[in-house]
Design a protein around this motif. Structure first.
Motif, PDB file in Angstrom:
ATOM      1  N   GLU A  76       0.841  -1.191   0.000  1.00 23.06           N
ATOM      2  CA  GLU A  76       0.000   0.000   0.000  1.00 23.06           C
ATOM      3  C   GLU A  76       0.874   1.238   0.000  1.00 23.06           C
ATOM      4  O   GLU A  76       1.877   1.304   0.710  1.00 23.06           O
ATOM      5  N   HIS A 120      -9.366   2.093  -8.115  1.00 20.77           N
ATOM      6  CA  HIS A 120      -8.211   1.243  -7.809  1.00 20.77           C
ATOM      7  C   HIS A 120      -7.039   1.833  -8.584  1.00 20.77           C
ATOM      8  O   HIS A 120      -7.119   1.956  -9.815  1.00 20.77           O
ATOM      9  N   TYR A 122      -2.744   1.793  -9.209  1.00 17.81           N
ATOM     10  CA  TYR A 122      -1.507   1.020  -9.078  1.00 17.81           C
ATOM     11  C   TYR A 122      -0.381   1.852  -9.669  1.00 17.81           C
ATOM     12  O   TYR A 122      -0.545   2.441 -10.743  1.00 17.81           O
ATOM     13  N   SER A 132       0.010   0.245  -4.390  1.00 14.07           N
ATOM     14  CA  SER A 132      -1.384   0.503  -4.756  1.00 14.07           C
ATOM     15  C   SER A 132      -2.081   1.379  -3.722  1.00 14.07           C
ATOM     16  O   SER A 132      -1.607   1.555  -2.600  1.00 14.07           O
ATOM     17  N   ASP A 133      -3.224   1.871  -4.139  1.00  9.47           N
ATOM     18  CA  ASP A 133      -4.088   2.677  -3.289  1.00  9.47           C
ATOM     19  C   ASP A 133      -5.501   2.514  -3.833  1.00  9.47           C
ATOM     20  O   ASP A 133      -5.684   2.110  -4.990  1.00  9.47           O
TER      21      ASP A 133
END
Length: 142
Positions: A76, A120, A122, A132-133
């Motif tokens: 993350e 989403h 990446y 990612s977040d």
């Protein structure tokens, strides 16, 4: 500079599209991808239908989009809610590129998916760390 297609994507109006951001440093010298996108501070952003977006991502990065996303889910990080950057959780550098898609609200799944459409995102830093977040569309804390 604001891009109407990116604005629509971030508002959850392009659930069948993919958004790509490539920094100026990451773009190829021929500018092939730059010709398809909108210039933003530090790079180019493209918002295109899903399959075309995955192909453009692969052409621009040399990676399979879905394999990259799967790898990025393991770490993350913070990706800019405008999809034009981020901060690598390992080295603190910015993102070299960002790949994003939106998923429609799904109350049955629960969690943030019950709250609204979810972005989403990446990214990878110049050193290659993938991260990612994700956030609910319109969430001011994204």
């Amino acid at each position: 500079m604001s891009d109407p297609e990116l604005d629509a994507f971030l508002a959850g109006e392009r659930l069948d599209h993919v958004a790509l951001f490539l920094t100026d440093d990451y773009l190829d010298d021929e500018g092939a991808l730059a010709d398809h996108g909108a210039p933003v501070d530090g790079g180019v952003v493209l918002v295109v239908p899903g399959e075309k977006g995955r192909r453009l991502f692969s052409a621009g990065t040399g990676m399979d989009a879905m394999a990259f996303a799967k790898e990025a889910m393991d770490a993350e990080g913070d990706i800019d809610p405008g999809l034009t950057g981020g901060v690598c959780p390992d080295c603190g550098e910015g993102a070299a590129f960002v790949l994003a898609f939106a998923e429609a609200q799904n109350e049955e799944v629960g969690g943030i998916y019950a709250e609204g459409d979810v972005i989403h995102a990446y990214a990878a830093c110049p050193a290659g760390t993938a991260f990612s977040d994700r956030w609910v569309v319109g969430d001011a804390d994204a």
